[in-house]
Design a protein around this motif. Sequence first.
Motif, mmCIF file in Angstrom:
data_model
loop_
_atom_site.group_PDB
_atom_site.id
_atom_site.type_symbol
_atom_site.label_atom_id
_atom_site.label_comp_id
_atom_site.label_asym_id
_atom_site.label_seq_id
_atom_site.Cartn_x
_atom_site.Cartn_y
_atom_site.Cartn_z
ATOM 1 N N HIS A 279 50.803 21.292 4.665
ATOM 2 C CA HIS A 279 52.270 21.243 4.722
ATOM 3 C C HIS A 279 52.861 22.351 5.586
ATOM 4 N N MET A 280 52.091 23.420 5.824
ATOM 5 C CA MET A 280 52.594 24.534 6.626
ATOM 6 C C MET A 280 52.542 24.244 8.120
ATOM 7 N N GLN A 284 54.375 21.645 13.722
ATOM 8 C CA GLN A 284 53.930 22.107 15.040
ATOM 9 C C GLN A 284 52.603 21.497 15.496
ATOM 10 N N ILE A 285 51.851 20.905 14.552
ATOM 11 C CA ILE A 285 50.512 20.396 14.901
ATOM 12 C C ILE A 285 50.316 19.009 14.316
ATOM 13 N N ASP A 286 49.672 18.129 15.111
ATOM 14 C CA ASP A 286 49.332 16.783 14.643
ATOM 15 C C ASP A 286 48.101 16.894 13.752
ATOM 16 N N MET A 287 48.321 17.026 12.455
ATOM 17 C CA MET A 287 47.220 17.268 11.536
ATOM 18 C C MET A 287 46.293 16.065 11.390
ATOM 19 N N ARG A 302 42.563 21.044 19.270
ATOM 20 C CA ARG A 302 43.670 20.374 18.587
ATOM 21 C C ARG A 302 44.436 21.284 17.635
ATOM 22 N N PHE A 303 43.783 22.352 17.165
ATOM 23 C CA PHE A 303 44.433 23.206 16.168
ATOM 24 C C PHE A 303 44.562 24.662 16.625
ATOM 25 N N THR A 304 43.441 25.355 16.808
ATOM 26 C CA THR A 304 43.480 26.800 17.057
ATOM 27 C C THR A 304 44.228 27.155 18.329
ATOM 28 N N ALA A 305 43.894 26.492 19.436
ATOM 29 C CA ALA A 305 44.548 26.807 20.703
ATOM 30 C C ALA A 305 46.046 26.523 20.632
#
Length: 406
Positions: A279-280, A284-287, A302-305
């Motif tokens: 939820h956080m 900002q990110i396509d989980m 997809r996440f860290t960068a």
Amino acid sequence: MDLRMLSRELSLYLEHQVRVGFFGSGVGLSLILGFSVAYACYYLSSIAKKPRLVTGGESFSRFLQDHCPVVTETYYPTVWCWESRGQTLLRPFITSKPPVRYRNECVKTADGGQILLDWFDNDNSKNYMDASTRPTILLLPGLTGTSKESYILHMIHLSEELGYRCVVFNNRGMAGENLLTPRTYCCANTEDLETVIQHVHSLYPSAPFLAAGVSMGGMLLLNYLGKMGTKTPLKAAATFSVGWNTFACSESLEKPLNWLLFNYYLTTCLQSSVNKHRHMFVKQIDMDHVMKAKSIREFDKRFTAVMFGYQTIDDYYTDASPNRRLKSVGIPVLCLNSVDDVFSPSHAIPIETAKQNPNVALVLTSYGGHIGFLEGIWPRQSTYMDRVFKQFVQAMVEHGHELSNM
């Protein structure tokens, strides 16, 4: 003699062997002895070897030989498990987990987040009864690790024997605490580590302060040291099984067998760790896209960068690789790597760069895998890595002043 007769004679022979026992047979005993001698010769000539010690200065080399002799002694990997993948896979299961009772502390960060520290105060220390001057060792676990990892528990147990205090730096969201901001961690961003180091130093400014990082924790530590140079309260540091070049690490881990044994599992661990705080990140990110990643590289892309504002995965991996900052390290650092580590290929180890920095020592074993370094017949209580850690931190605490006089 027909086949039926031959079969009968063979059956009688085998029954006799079973009845008298394999060792009762001269042929059987000869085979076993012959194989044992051949294996022993092969092991002693090709497996058991002294590590390669690469230093950027003669004084650091002499210091290690005098006060940390394990780095120049022959390393005897476990005779029945010396192959890289076997060592890597078995260590978490075969080594013990010494009991440690932690004291927890949450440290607030400038962006409103929190970092969980696990302290082992060692208040019963007989060597350093005064807590204000008791040596402090900051420990940094690996990619998805916490203070519960066996290698961390072993380091704390060894530090306890020396009379030292330990504090484990758990990356955000990894040790059960809630994320207060939409941010986790990466080995290129040293802000959280800087916060923790300054915090710990402010509590015990008169105590010798050292750090040890394992795998990704070591990468983060080296990136911090390369950034800070001599402007750090740390007296010395050690790293174990560091991935020196993130591109080379990723390429090696994406080979079919390594992907099957390590890459996919670690990817699922990363996905699980961020999904707890899903939820956080949804703004900002396509989980959903993140949860479909099949490799660490895909997860990072997809996440860290994205989280840390890199334009491309290549930009992030370039910034995350500690080999490019090794030349700027300004305090004594010992780095233990195995050249058969599939997480950190030998061709990516920055040997020439290390030779140009008098503060750096590389200890390179021929075998040991990734955070493996098993030795002895049944390596439950101690590993070669443990012995290197203990001797090095003791050498720096008790004799580190000698380096400046060499």
